[in-house]
Write a protein that holds these residues in place. Sequence first.
Motif, PDB file in Angstrom:
ATOM      1  N   PHE A  65      -3.524   9.381 -10.074  1.00  0.00           N
ATOM      2  CA  PHE A  65      -3.015   8.288  -9.257  1.00  0.00           C
ATOM      3  C   PHE A  65      -2.565   7.162 -10.186  1.00  0.00           C
ATOM      4  CE2 PHE A  65      -6.412  10.393  -6.895  1.00  0.00           C
ATOM      5  CZ  PHE A  65      -5.742  10.767  -5.740  1.00  0.00           C
ATOM      6  N   SER A  66      -1.566   6.381  -9.751  1.00  0.00           N
ATOM      7  CA  SER A  66      -1.137   5.262 -10.594  1.00  0.00           C
ATOM      8  C   SER A  66      -0.499   4.163  -9.762  1.00  0.00           C
ATOM      9  CB  SER A  66      -0.147   5.734 -11.663  1.00  0.00           C
ATOM     10  OG  SER A  66       1.073   6.092 -11.064  1.00  0.00           O
ATOM     11  N   PHE A  67      -0.417   2.981 -10.374  1.00  0.00           N
ATOM     12  CA  PHE A  67       0.334   1.865  -9.802  1.00  0.00           C
ATOM     13  C   PHE A  67       0.804   0.983 -10.944  1.00  0.00           C
ATOM     14  CE2 PHE A  67      -3.953   0.139 -10.042  1.00  0.00           C
ATOM     15  CZ  PHE A  67      -3.766  -1.163 -10.459  1.00  0.00           C
ATOM     16  N   ASP A  68       1.754   0.098 -10.658  1.00  0.00           N
ATOM     17  CA  ASP A  68       2.276  -0.820 -11.665  1.00  0.00           C
ATOM     18  C   ASP A  68       1.805  -2.236 -11.368  1.00  0.00           C
ATOM     19  OD1 ASP A  68       3.693   1.260 -12.854  1.00  0.00           O
ATOM     20  OD2 ASP A  68       5.497   0.866 -11.677  1.00  0.00           O
ATOM     21  N   VAL A  69       1.486  -2.964 -12.416  1.00  0.00           N
ATOM     22  CA  VAL A  69       1.178  -4.396 -12.298  1.00  0.00           C
ATOM     23  C   VAL A  69       2.417  -5.132 -12.794  1.00  0.00           C
ATOM     24  CG1 VAL A  69      -0.336  -6.278 -13.030  1.00  0.00           C
ATOM     25  CG2 VAL A  69      -1.265  -3.967 -12.802  1.00  0.00           C
ATOM     26  N   VAL A  70       3.005  -5.947 -11.936  1.00  0.00           N
ATOM     27  CA  VAL A  70       4.227  -6.674 -12.291  1.00  0.00           C
ATOM     28  C   VAL A  70       4.046  -8.156 -11.979  1.00  0.00           C
ATOM     29  CG1 VAL A  70       5.725  -4.667 -11.878  1.00  0.00           C
ATOM     30  CG2 VAL A  70       5.290  -6.275 -10.024  1.00  0.00           C
ATOM     31  N   SER A  71       4.932  -8.961 -12.523  1.00  0.00           N
ATOM     32  CA  SER A  71       4.970 -10.385 -12.196  1.00  0.00           C
ATOM     33  C   SER A  71       6.425 -10.722 -11.895  1.00  0.00           C
ATOM     34  CB  SER A  71       4.453 -11.223 -13.361  1.00  0.00           C
ATOM     35  OG  SER A  71       4.453 -12.586 -13.007  1.00  0.00           O
ATOM     36  N   GLU A  72       6.754 -10.693 -10.602  1.00  0.00           N
ATOM     37  CA  GLU A  72       8.135 -10.908 -10.192  1.00  0.00           C
ATOM     38  C   GLU A  72       8.235 -12.113  -9.267  1.00  0.00           C
ATOM     39  OE1 GLU A  72       8.997  -7.153  -8.377  1.00  0.00           O
ATOM     40  OE2 GLU A  72       9.480  -6.207 -10.289  1.00  0.00           O
ATOM     41  N   VAL A  73       9.378 -12.756  -9.312  1.00  0.00           N
ATOM     42  CA  VAL A  73       9.651 -13.901  -8.448  1.00  0.00           C
ATOM     43  C   VAL A  73      10.958 -13.614  -7.721  1.00  0.00           C
ATOM     44  CG1 VAL A  73      10.147 -16.377  -8.392  1.00  0.00           C
ATOM     45  CG2 VAL A  73       8.500 -15.477 -10.031  1.00  0.00           C
ATOM     46  N   ASP A  74      10.968 -13.813  -6.412  1.00  0.00           N
ATOM     47  CA  ASP A  74      12.183 -13.627  -5.623  1.00  0.00           C
ATOM     48  C   ASP A  74      13.091 -14.835  -5.860  1.00  0.00           C
ATOM     49  OD1 ASP A  74      14.176 -13.393  -3.724  1.00  0.00           O
ATOM     50  OD2 ASP A  74      12.808 -12.796  -2.108  1.00  0.00           O
ATOM     51  N   LEU A  75      14.111 -14.645  -6.703  1.00  0.00           N
ATOM     52  CA  LEU A  75      14.979 -15.763  -7.080  1.00  0.00           C
ATOM     53  C   LEU A  75      15.790 -16.296  -5.901  1.00  0.00           C
ATOM     54  CD1 LEU A  75      16.120 -14.671 -10.653  1.00  0.00           C
ATOM     55  CD2 LEU A  75      14.434 -16.395 -10.025  1.00  0.00           C
ATOM     56  N   GLY A 112     -10.669  -0.707  -7.675  1.00  0.00           N
ATOM     57  CA  GLY A 112     -11.531  -1.619  -8.426  1.00  0.00           C
ATOM     58  C   GLY A 112     -10.744  -2.485  -9.399  1.00  0.00           C
ATOM     59  N   VAL A 113      -9.752  -1.883 -10.062  1.00  0.00           N
ATOM     60  CA  VAL A 113      -8.905  -2.632 -11.001  1.00  0.00           C
ATOM     61  C   VAL A 113      -8.100  -3.687 -10.254  1.00  0.00           C
ATOM     62  CG1 VAL A 113      -6.904  -2.470 -12.549  1.00  0.00           C
ATOM     63  CG2 VAL A 113      -8.771  -0.833 -12.762  1.00  0.00           C
ATOM     64  N   ILE A 114      -7.507  -3.294  -9.111  1.00  0.00           N
ATOM     65  CA  ILE A 114      -6.718  -4.249  -8.315  1.00  0.00           C
ATOM     66  C   ILE A 114      -7.582  -5.429  -7.898  1.00  0.00           C
ATOM     67  CG2 ILE A 114      -5.537  -4.603  -6.104  1.00  0.00           C
ATOM     68  CD1 ILE A 114      -4.371  -1.765  -6.418  1.00  0.00           C
ATOM     69  N   THR A 115      -8.779  -5.139  -7.397  1.00  0.00           N
ATOM     70  CA  THR A 115      -9.700  -6.204  -6.972  1.00  0.00           C
ATOM     71  C   THR A 115     -10.056  -7.118  -8.139  1.00  0.00           C
ATOM     72  OG1 THR A 115     -10.600  -4.753  -5.278  1.00  0.00           O
ATOM     73  CG2 THR A 115     -11.929  -6.671  -5.874  1.00  0.00           C
TER      74      THR A 115
END
Length: 164
Positions: free
Chosen positions: A5-15, A143-146
């Motif tokens: 299983f996987s997911f991405d951690v991102v930091s995005e802003v809706d311009l 657990g990581v997300i939390t």
Amino acid sequence: MAAQFSFDVVSEVDLQEVRNAYDQANREILTRFDFKGTGTTLSLDEDMIELRSENENRLKAAGEVLKERLVRREISLKALSEGPILPAARGTVRQSLHINQGISDDKAREINKFIKGTGLKVQSQVQKDQLRISSKSKDDLQGVITALKDHDFGIPLQFTNYRP
């Protein structure tokens, strides 16, 4: 073989939302009585907003109006890097607000180290300006997300591309 299983951690802003907040703040500054005749202006350029005014107090007030509009449009203030208040032409002052997009290498290392410190059985790897977290256990990923939500890294984090 066990599923991965996987997911991405991102930091995005809706311009587009930033532009909408900027437009609203600009309209308010143009019509508010306390800003009349102070030469207070906002300008938006890609991922930078510049505030200008005749004095520091008006500049800070304009900044508050802008931040209020950003929060209303669900843009995290953590996405802003405030530059110093600098003197400008004709006795005015200016300040730049940079809109941060993506996770810098330093932040990625900090987040990686934090994830390793949780003791959960996950792998994390940096991919450009985001992190991919993978594990054989959905519970470890949760657990990581939390843990990431509960810790303040100084930037807004979103969790995308969850893949079972």
